[in-house]
Scaffold this motif. Structure first.
Motif: not given
Length: 324
Positions: A104-131
């Motif tokens: 109940l604690v770990g799953t929501p935090i994990k999904l929130a972190a995954a969505l947050g990082i996915a939104m930060l990486l949802n752009y086309k720029d140099r180095g995006t593939g590496f990150f």
């Protein structure tokens, strides 16, 4: 009086499929060969399913109603194992509570972190593939023994984490031996491996039409409003998919908890997660009948949770072309 016409026996006999067109013997033989070829390709999977999955499941279902120690014949005891679980085994109830906190604690935090990082990486720029590759790398390792050993070394007394916190005046000591910190430590390990849901979120974000964001800009919507009214509804099928998979996976935590505690379940049983306790009952205490009952109880609970998620999804999951 008209003479009967001669029957042309040179044409092959035709048979009509039920509700279908006439089929010649040649076509029937061709269909039969295709079916046999298909079943031939399926044979390895079918053998594995019946021999390694369905068969053991049925055997464990029988053992769940017996007293069995691997060396003597199983003895039928009915529902005694299930009654004992809920009325006469405090360690079992502790393992259930710890596992529920982890899920109940770990799953929501994990999904929130995954969505947050996915939104930060949802752009086309140099180095995006590496990150993207760097953030996904921990998920490639999985819940392996090596990761658990490294994680235990990091969070032990005088380890890197302890020394780093001490630099800021925070003295916590060993997380591994601390009753209050060992569960958060394992939750942090689970959240660290958010790469798989992150990739799925990234794929979902690519499918959100830019016209919706442009329309929101015209209406004067800010970033939070666009996230709440555009991104989340459009991502709801992906969120549901990740939520279902990660919830099921969280209930199966074993390797990290077992290795970090050296199989003891300590401190004070706080790493005695459900599957760890099941393993100890089966192979340390040789109570295979009781462990089988525990396994089926877990299966039933996970199935109920999955049904609840599917039923409730009708109110918040929106698919393309949905009329709601």
């Amino acid at each position: 009086m008209a003479t009967p016409t001669a029957v042309d026996n040179t044409r092959p006999a035709l048979r009509r499929r039920a509700g279908g067109p006439l089929v010649s013997p040649q076509k029937r033989r061709s269909h039969r060969r295709e079916n046999l070829a298909g079943y031939g390709f399926l044979a390895p999977w079918l053998i594995g399913f019946f021999g390694l999955t369905l068969g053991p499941m049925l055997i464990s279902l029988y053992l769940a109603f017996t007293r069995y120690n691997l060396f003597t014949d199983p003895r039928w005891i009915g529902f005694d194992n299930f009654i004992r679980m809920f009325t006469d085994d405090p360690n079992y109830m502790q393992s259930v509570g710890i596992t529920l906190v982890y899920v109940l604690v770990g799953t929501p935090i994990k999904l929130a972190a995954a969505l947050g990082i996915a939104m930060l990486l949802n752009y086309k720029d140099r180095g995006t593939g590496f990150f993207r590759s760097a953030f996904y790398a921990p998920s490639l390792i999985g819940a392996s023994v090596s990761v658990a050993i490294v994680w235990r070394a990091m969070f032990q007394g005088n380890g890197p984490v302890d020394r780093g916190l001490s630099f800021f005046g925070i003295e916590l000591g060993s997380w591994v031996a601390n009753v209050d910190l060992v569960v958060p430590m394992l939750i942090i390990l689970a959240v660290w491996q958010f790469g798989a849901p992150m990739v799925i979120f990234l794929a979902g974000l690519k499918q959100v039409p830019m016209e919706l964001y442009e329309a929101a800009n015209v209406d004067g919507a800010g970033p939070f409003r666009k996230f709440w009214s555009v991104t989340l509804p459009m991502l709801s099928p992906v969120i549901f998919f990740n939520l279902l998979l990660e919830t099921i996976n969280a209930f199966q935590i074993f390797a990290s908890a077992f290795i970090i505690s050296n199989g003891s379940g300590g401190p004070a049983g706080m790493t005695n997660y459900y599957t760890v306790y099941l393993y100890k009952r089966a192979f340390a205490d040789l109570q295979m009948g009781y462990a089988s009952a525990m396994a089926w109880a877990l299966l039933i609970v996970v199935a109920i949770i999955a049904v609840i998620l599917f039923k409730t999804s009708k109110g918040w999951v929106h698919y393309g072309g949905d009329s709601r």
